[in-house]
Design a protein around this motif. Sequence first.
Motif, PDB file in Angstrom:
ATOM      1  N   ILE A 204     -13.756   9.586   6.766  1.00 53.74           N
ATOM      2  CA  ILE A 204     -12.381   9.787   6.312  1.00 53.74           C
ATOM      3  C   ILE A 204     -12.378   9.632   4.794  1.00 53.74           C
ATOM      4  N   PRO A 205     -12.112  10.703   4.039  1.00 54.74           N
ATOM      5  CA  PRO A 205     -12.091  10.564   2.582  1.00 54.74           C
ATOM      6  C   PRO A 205     -10.859   9.800   2.107  1.00 54.74           C
ATOM      7  N   VAL A 206     -10.920   9.307   0.892  1.00 53.23           N
ATOM      8  CA  VAL A 206      -9.760   8.673   0.272  1.00 53.23           C
ATOM      9  C   VAL A 206      -8.624   9.691   0.219  1.00 53.23           C
ATOM     10  N   GLY A 207      -7.449   9.278   0.605  1.00 53.63           N
ATOM     11  CA  GLY A 207      -6.318  10.194   0.716  1.00 53.63           C
ATOM     12  C   GLY A 207      -5.640  10.475  -0.608  1.00 53.63           C
ATOM     13  N   ALA A 208      -4.564  11.225  -0.537  1.00 55.60           N
ATOM     14  CA  ALA A 208      -3.784  11.597  -1.720  1.00 55.60           C
ATOM     15  C   ALA A 208      -2.385  11.987  -1.266  1.00 55.60           C
ATOM     16  N   PHE A 209      -1.563  12.395  -2.230  1.00 53.96           N
ATOM     17  CA  PHE A 209      -0.221  12.842  -1.908  1.00 53.96           C
ATOM     18  C   PHE A 209      -0.240  14.291  -1.435  1.00 53.96           C
ATOM     19  N   ASP A 210       0.715  14.618  -0.567  1.00 54.39           N
ATOM     20  CA  ASP A 210       0.741  15.941   0.057  1.00 54.39           C
ATOM     21  C   ASP A 210       0.793  17.076  -0.958  1.00 54.39           C
ATOM     22  N   ALA A 211       1.605  16.944  -1.974  1.00 55.90           N
ATOM     23  CA  ALA A 211       1.751  18.041  -2.932  1.00 55.90           C
ATOM     24  C   ALA A 211       0.463  18.297  -3.703  1.00 55.90           C
TER      25      ALA A 211
ATOM     26  N   PHE B 193       0.823  -1.205   0.000  1.00 57.34           N
ATOM     27  CA  PHE B 193       0.000   0.000   0.000  1.00 57.34           C
ATOM     28  C   PHE B 193       0.854   1.251   0.000  1.00 57.34           C
ATOM     29  N   GLU B 194       0.291   2.292  -0.619  1.00 55.90           N
ATOM     30  CA  GLU B 194       0.828   3.628  -0.462  1.00 55.90           C
ATOM     31  C   GLU B 194       0.502   4.118   0.943  1.00 55.90           C
ATOM     32  N   HIS B 195       1.348   5.004   1.443  1.00 53.59           N
ATOM     33  CA  HIS B 195       1.188   5.533   2.797  1.00 53.59           C
ATOM     34  C   HIS B 195      -0.212   6.101   3.029  1.00 53.59           C
ATOM     35  N   CYS B 196      -0.725   6.899   2.065  1.00 52.11           N
ATOM     36  CA  CYS B 196      -2.028   7.538   2.273  1.00 52.11           C
ATOM     37  C   CYS B 196      -3.141   6.505   2.436  1.00 52.11           C
ATOM     38  N   ASP B 197      -3.069   5.409   1.702  1.00 46.83           N
ATOM     39  CA  ASP B 197      -4.102   4.373   1.808  1.00 46.83           C
ATOM     40  C   ASP B 197      -3.931   3.535   3.069  1.00 46.83           C
ATOM     41  N   MET B 198      -2.689   3.282   3.442  1.00 42.34           N
ATOM     42  CA  MET B 198      -2.415   2.494   4.644  1.00 42.34           C
ATOM     43  C   MET B 198      -2.885   3.220   5.901  1.00 42.34           C
ATOM     44  N   VAL B 199      -2.632   4.518   5.979  1.00 41.25           N
ATOM     45  CA  VAL B 199      -3.050   5.278   7.157  1.00 41.25           C
ATOM     46  C   VAL B 199      -4.573   5.324   7.250  1.00 41.25           C
ATOM     47  N   ALA B 200      -5.240   5.601   6.135  1.00 46.07           N
ATOM     48  CA  ALA B 200      -6.699   5.653   6.158  1.00 46.07           C
ATOM     49  C   ALA B 200      -7.295   4.310   6.565  1.00 46.07           C
ATOM     50  N   ALA B 201      -6.758   3.222   6.019  1.00 47.00           N
ATOM     51  CA  ALA B 201      -7.269   1.890   6.367  1.00 47.00           C
ATOM     52  C   ALA B 201      -7.058   1.594   7.842  1.00 47.00           C
TER      53      ALA B 201
ATOM     54  N   ALA C   2      -2.464   8.253  -5.989  1.00 52.77           N
ATOM     55  CA  ALA C   2      -1.280   7.439  -5.764  1.00 52.77           C
ATOM     56  C   ALA C   2      -1.089   6.388  -6.853  1.00 52.77           C
ATOM     57  N   MET C   3      -2.141   5.659  -7.167  1.00 50.12           N
ATOM     58  CA  MET C   3      -2.017   4.541  -8.095  1.00 50.12           C
ATOM     59  C   MET C   3      -1.858   5.012  -9.536  1.00 50.12           C
ATOM     60  N   GLY C   4      -2.466   6.145  -9.863  1.00 49.84           N
ATOM     61  CA  GLY C   4      -2.347   6.651 -11.220  1.00 49.84           C
ATOM     62  C   GLY C   4      -0.977   7.216 -11.524  1.00 49.84           C
ATOM     63  N   HIS C   5      -0.409   7.967 -10.572  1.00 49.81           N
ATOM     64  CA  HIS C   5       0.886   8.604 -10.818  1.00 49.81           C
ATOM     65  C   HIS C   5       2.065   7.670 -10.594  1.00 49.81           C
ATOM     66  N   LYS C   6       1.914   6.665  -9.745  1.00 48.33           N
ATOM     67  CA  LYS C   6       3.087   5.878  -9.335  1.00 48.33           C
ATOM     68  C   LYS C   6       3.000   4.377  -9.639  1.00 48.33           C
ATOM     69  N   TRP C   7       1.808   3.885 -10.043  1.00 48.39           N
ATOM     70  CA  TRP C   7       1.648   2.445 -10.228  1.00 48.39           C
ATOM     71  C   TRP C   7       1.100   2.076 -11.608  1.00 48.39           C
TER      72      TRP C   7
ATOM     73  N   VAL D 239      -3.084  12.026 -14.881  1.00 49.58           N
ATOM     74  CA  VAL D 239      -4.070  11.150 -14.257  1.00 49.58           C
ATOM     75  C   VAL D 239      -5.393  11.885 -14.048  1.00 49.58           C
ATOM     76  N   GLN D 240      -6.460  11.325 -14.580  1.00 52.56           N
ATOM     77  CA  GLN D 240      -7.776  11.891 -14.365  1.00 52.56           C
ATOM     78  C   GLN D 240      -8.176  11.749 -12.895  1.00 52.56           C
ATOM     79  N   GLY D 241      -8.505  12.872 -12.257  1.00 57.92           N
ATOM     80  CA  GLY D 241      -9.009  12.835 -10.885  1.00 57.92           C
ATOM     81  C   GLY D 241      -7.953  12.839  -9.808  1.00 57.92           C
ATOM     82  N   SER D 242      -6.681  13.034 -10.157  1.00 55.61           N
ATOM     83  CA  SER D 242      -5.636  12.894  -9.142  1.00 55.61           C
ATOM     84  C   SER D 242      -5.493  14.128  -8.264  1.00 55.61           C
ATOM     85  N   VAL D 243      -5.768  15.307  -8.796  1.00 59.77           N
ATOM     86  CA  VAL D 243      -5.672  16.542  -8.024  1.00 59.77           C
ATOM     87  C   VAL D 243      -7.092  17.027  -7.718  1.00 59.77           C
ATOM     88  N   HIS D 244      -7.814  17.366  -8.765  1.00 62.16           N
ATOM     89  CA  HIS D 244      -9.232  17.689  -8.659  1.00 62.16           C
ATOM     90  C   HIS D 244     -10.015  16.456  -9.086  1.00 62.16           C
ATOM     91  N   PRO D 245     -11.013  16.035  -8.317  1.00 57.00           N
ATOM     92  CA  PRO D 245     -11.697  14.770  -8.611  1.00 57.00           C
ATOM     93  C   PRO D 245     -12.301  14.657 -10.001  1.00 57.00           C
TER      94      PRO D 245
END
Length: 523
Positions: free
Chosen positions: A249-256, A160-168, A185-190, A297-303
């Motif tokens: 708790i909404p689905v997380g994302a990367f800090d930037a 898992f990415e950190h954002c998903d692991m913490v939320a879970a 996370a998954m669109g930009h890095k996986w 990635v569609q939806g990665s910054v603005h949904p």
Amino acid sequence: MAIVAGVDFGTLSVRVSLVDSECGLLESAVAEYPLHRKREDPEYATQSHDDHMRALAAATRDALAQAGVRGDQVQAIALDTTGSSVIPVGKNLQPLGEYYLWCDHRAKGEAAEITEAAHREGLEAIQWCGGVYSSEWGFSKLLHWLRHNPEKRPEFVSAFEHCDMVAATLCGITDPRKVKRSVCAMGHKWLWNPQLGGLPPESFLAKVDPLFKGVREKLDGEFATSDQIAGKLSPAWAEKLGLKAGIPIPVGAFDAHWDAIGAGCRTDDMVNVVGTSTCIIGITPSANLVPGVCGVVQGSVHPSRTGIEAGLSAVGDIFGAIASRAGTDVATLSAGLEKYRAGQTGLLRMSWDNGDRTVLVNPNLRGVTLGWNLQSTAQDELFAAIEGTAFHTRVILDRMAKHGVHIKRVINAGGIPQKNDVLNQVYASVLARPVLVPSKSVVSLGSAIFAFLAAGTFKSVEEAQDKMCPPTRTFTPNESARRTYETLYPLYSKLYFTLGQPGGDGLGRILPTLIAVAGQSVQ
């Protein structure tokens, strides 16, 4: 009126901000955690999930106490994290090791293998992440872990990415298949792309390495944007945080990406989130594939819009290293920089101390400074490093513009622009355009905005931004400096592409060879 908690996990600490929908920021609290590095292996960078969660609990309780807010008044909590920061897990989401932090570059070889296989096999997804897979991203880190932890492979259930692991964790989810994975996370890095069938096919992954057999299924599941709910805060973690159980708790994302939202990023804006590294985050109305960027990635910054990411692997880290070598700190070394004139140091400094994230996507590079003389000082190098990061940013924005990405506004966000007007002015003059800087820190404000959406306080990202985002200051180009930088930029660009990539003249092999020789000497 509503109060929410916006959480930002950075490289060295977590910040928890309590934000009121009418009054704005009530209070923030910070708790630190260790970053594990090895002097004998400069590519190594890990952190503990338990350390992260202990820090989150401490910072949340501290923020509540400082604000005088009761835990049951907080209506939602949202979390962003660094990325790609990857953790392999076993049964019940138990960590099988530490996070491979975003700045861990041990998977350089694995990244090169994935890139080569993607082009050989015609994997279309590689074009959506700039044509080169990075050692900073998920699959390369997971493959490195699988290769170097044979005794733990039988226990491996997922990663898992950190954002998903913490939320879970906060939701009390223990079944990996029930964890919602961040589109960001998954669109930009996986290499995840819904238009291309989601994750890369099993057949491709197995051709990269047979150790990837079965991994696609273990990583599959529900992929969601941050306007969706990951779950609700579990009673156990509500008690640890001092909050009310059951809040969304909404689905997380990367800090930037969320920092860009907090900075007021709208369509056709580009935000330089300048901190230890720089993430360049933009929102575009349509997908323009740009060689060398970190994903479209569609939806990665603005949904509901397309996000684009690029960046520099080190910025604040470079400034800190220069100060450390001089036996001081950045604040002290920066005193008087406002008197420097463009190009006066005679130095041209590359920003490759931690490799190149964009556009070369080459971890086998290191810092280069040209033009030293016997009177050059550490402060000269610091100013040249600021200029160098601005030049590198221009390389990236020029690459985007060349491939059809329209840039309406440039915004400098992150921790450094808030306290470094010299940097903002240099960027404006190098980029030859106004640079906007939020008048207040927006760290964790993006998290708060998505928490407000989860609580139902605002109906859209734009409505929340209109209410919550601070006004901006504008730095305009200095005409004399702009002319100087127009002379220096072609030199920087020439050096960037000549030293930074393999070529017939052999100069592109110098830095990788130095790294290889240094690595052999410590074995």
